[in-house]
Design a protein around this motif. Structure first.
Motif, short mmCIF file in Angstrom:
data_model
loop_
_atom_site.label_atom_id
_atom_site.label_comp_id
_atom_site.label_asym_id
_atom_site.label_seq_id
_atom_site.Cartn_x
_atom_site.Cartn_y
_atom_site.Cartn_z
N LEU A 89 -18.79 28.07 65.87
CA LEU A 89 -19.70 27.31 66.58
C LEU A 89 -19.36 26.87 67.92
O LEU A 89 -18.68 25.90 67.76
N LEU A 90 -19.99 27.22 68.92
CA LEU A 90 -19.50 26.81 70.40
C LEU A 90 -20.64 26.21 71.06
O LEU A 90 -21.65 26.70 71.16
N SER A 91 -20.52 25.10 71.80
CA SER A 91 -21.73 24.18 72.15
C SER A 91 -22.11 24.88 73.62
O SER A 91 -23.17 24.63 73.99
N PHE A 92 -21.21 25.52 74.26
CA PHE A 92 -21.37 25.94 75.68
C PHE A 92 -21.16 27.35 75.41
O PHE A 92 -20.60 28.10 74.63
N PRO A 93 -21.74 28.28 76.72
CA PRO A 93 -21.61 29.69 76.61
C PRO A 93 -20.32 30.09 77.40
O PRO A 93 -20.29 30.73 78.41
N PHE A 94 -19.09 29.98 76.62
CA PHE A 94 -17.95 30.41 77.22
C PHE A 94 -18.00 31.98 77.20
O PHE A 94 -18.67 32.71 76.30
N THR A 95 -17.04 32.34 77.95
CA THR A 95 -16.70 33.81 78.10
C THR A 95 -15.89 34.24 76.96
O THR A 95 -15.06 33.13 76.41
N VAL A 96 -15.82 35.49 76.42
CA VAL A 96 -14.85 35.96 75.35
C VAL A 96 -13.53 35.35 75.78
O VAL A 96 -12.70 34.87 75.21
N ALA A 97 -12.93 35.67 77.07
CA ALA A 97 -11.64 35.51 77.53
C ALA A 97 -11.36 33.90 77.46
O ALA A 97 -10.32 33.43 77.07
N GLU A 98 -12.15 33.04 77.84
CA GLU A 98 -12.22 31.54 77.49
C GLU A 98 -12.07 31.33 76.14
O GLU A 98 -11.25 30.25 75.93
N VAL A 99 -12.70 32.00 75.15
CA VAL A 99 -12.50 31.42 73.86
C VAL A 99 -11.40 31.89 73.45
O VAL A 99 -10.69 30.97 72.45
N VAL A 100 -10.91 33.05 73.52
CA VAL A 100 -9.39 33.28 73.10
C VAL A 100 -8.23 32.40 74.07
O VAL A 100 -7.40 32.00 73.33
N GLU A 101 -8.42 32.05 75.07
CA GLU A 101 -7.54 31.05 75.91
C GLU A 101 -7.52 29.68 75.00
O GLU A 101 -6.40 29.12 75.05
N MET A 102 -8.62 29.12 74.35
CA MET A 102 -8.48 27.97 73.52
C MET A 102 -7.31 28.00 72.57
O MET A 102 -7.04 27.14 72.10
N GLY A 103 -7.36 29.26 72.16
CA GLY A 103 -6.11 29.18 71.24
C GLY A 103 -4.67 28.72 71.51
O GLY A 103 -3.64 28.32 70.83
N ARG A 104 -4.52 28.88 73.11
CA ARG A 104 -3.25 28.44 73.70
C ARG A 104 -3.19 27.07 73.86
O ARG A 104 -2.21 26.49 74.33
N ALA A 105 -4.18 26.27 73.49
CA ALA A 105 -4.03 24.78 73.93
C ALA A 105 -3.02 23.80 73.34
O ALA A 105 -2.60 22.98 74.29
N PRO A 106 -2.74 24.23 72.15
CA PRO A 106 -1.61 23.29 71.59
C PRO A 106 -0.20 23.38 72.52
O PRO A 106 0.55 22.53 72.21
N TRP A 107 -0.16 24.49 73.19
CA TRP A 107 1.12 24.84 73.96
C TRP A 107 1.02 24.37 75.41
O TRP A 107 2.07 24.53 76.06
N ALA A 108 -0.18 23.91 75.57
CA ALA A 108 -0.18 23.36 77.20
C ALA A 108 0.96 22.31 77.42
O ALA A 108 1.29 21.50 76.62
N GLY A 109 1.47 22.42 78.46
CA GLY A 109 2.68 21.67 79.05
C GLY A 109 4.09 21.86 78.20
O GLY A 109 5.10 21.00 78.45
N THR A 110 4.34 22.70 77.53
CA THR A 110 5.39 23.43 76.99
C THR A 110 6.06 24.40 77.56
O THR A 110 5.12 25.38 78.00
N PRO A 111 7.30 25.04 77.12
CA PRO A 111 7.67 26.35 77.71
C PRO A 111 6.84 27.29 77.31
O PRO A 111 6.84 28.42 78.00
#
Length: 260
Positions: A89-111
């Motif tokens: 369930l998503l509160s905002f109308p994100f695009t498909v690409a944006e939803v998939v990109e969320m999976g990379r959040a844990p690696w932000a700021g790492t190599p």
């Protein structure tokens, strides 16, 4: 040689004052697909949530990489395991690409963040969602949403995948595709735990199956050993026949449909 990545040790869970799991001990190992099976209410999703660290047990212990799962900070845990819930369930109308990109959040700021673009593109190709990358998530069909949610989990790139009924909203072709993806991830050295209702898919793709009944572990092992007509008939309370696939030898589970 496979090794244990996550395990439950005598885990019990109580929800709303009612016991849901009773003393379940089970391991997720590298290089294997483990399917959690059982009738509705057996405790499959609860066990997966406990393994994920999303549901603290009332008894027993959950370990990830040998450490109590509750001892990890959320971002640390997100680098170790990826979870696909039954519903996204998503509160905002994100695009498909944006939803998939969320999976990379844990690696932000790492190599590892340098790989974001490549990893996201690969996850979208695997799940066949690239062609509608710019569509809004709420506009998708149920099956399309399920594939996008899986792409997000794949993009997270962890060694432990926990998938709760990933095939429920999918047609036959995409059901097979999801299990092939799971098998490939296991072949690359990951541990994959997947909740399934389709016993045929479990027999065809799982290296091990765990059959739950009434919150307890009824049996665990290779599909050919666990998926027997006698055991399944007892657990599902419906007469079941198990035949060998004529080409692969995998168990074929068929409900009895005797018509008078």
């Amino acid at each position: 040689m496979s090794r244990v990545i996550a395990e439950t040790l005598g885990v019990g869970v109580v929800l709303g004052g009612q016991p849901v799991l009773h003393g379940v001990s089970l391991s997720a190992r590298t290089g294997e697909v483990l399917a959690l099976l059982g009738p509705n209410g057996a405790g499959k999703s609860t066990l997966l949530a406990a393994l994920a660290g999303d549901l603290p047990p009332s008894a027993g212990q959950v370990l990830v990489h040998g450490k109590p799962v509750g001892g990890y900070r959320p971002k640390e845990l997100a680098k170790l395991r990826a979870v696909l819930p039954q519903q996204v369930l998503l509160s905002f109308p994100f695009t498909v690409a944006e939803v998939v990109e969320m999976g990379r959040a844990p690696w932000a700021g790492t190599p590892a963040a340098e790989l974001d673009e490549e990893v996201i593109a690969e996850a979208m190709r695997e799940t066949e969602v690239t062609e509608f990358a710019q569509r809004r998530f709420p506009s998708l069909s149920g099956g399309e949403r399920a594939r996008v949610a899986l792409a997000r989990v794949l993009a997270q790139r962890t060694g432990l995948l926990l998938l709760d009924e990933p095939t429920a909203a999918l047609d036959l072709r995409h059901q097979e595709a999801v299990l092939r993806i799971a098998k490939r991830r296991a072949g690359a050295g990951d541990a994959v735990v997947v909740v399934l209702h389709d016993l045929g898919l479990a027999a065809a793709y799982a290296d091990r199956v765990a059959l739950l009944s009434g919150g307890e572990l009824a049996a665990a092992g290779p599909p050919a050993e666990v998926l027997t007509g006698e055991l399944l008939s007892r657990v599902y309370r419906h007469q079941v026949e198990v035949l060998a696939h004529p080409r692969t030898g995998a168990p074929l589970v068929l409900p009895r449909r005797d018509h008078e």
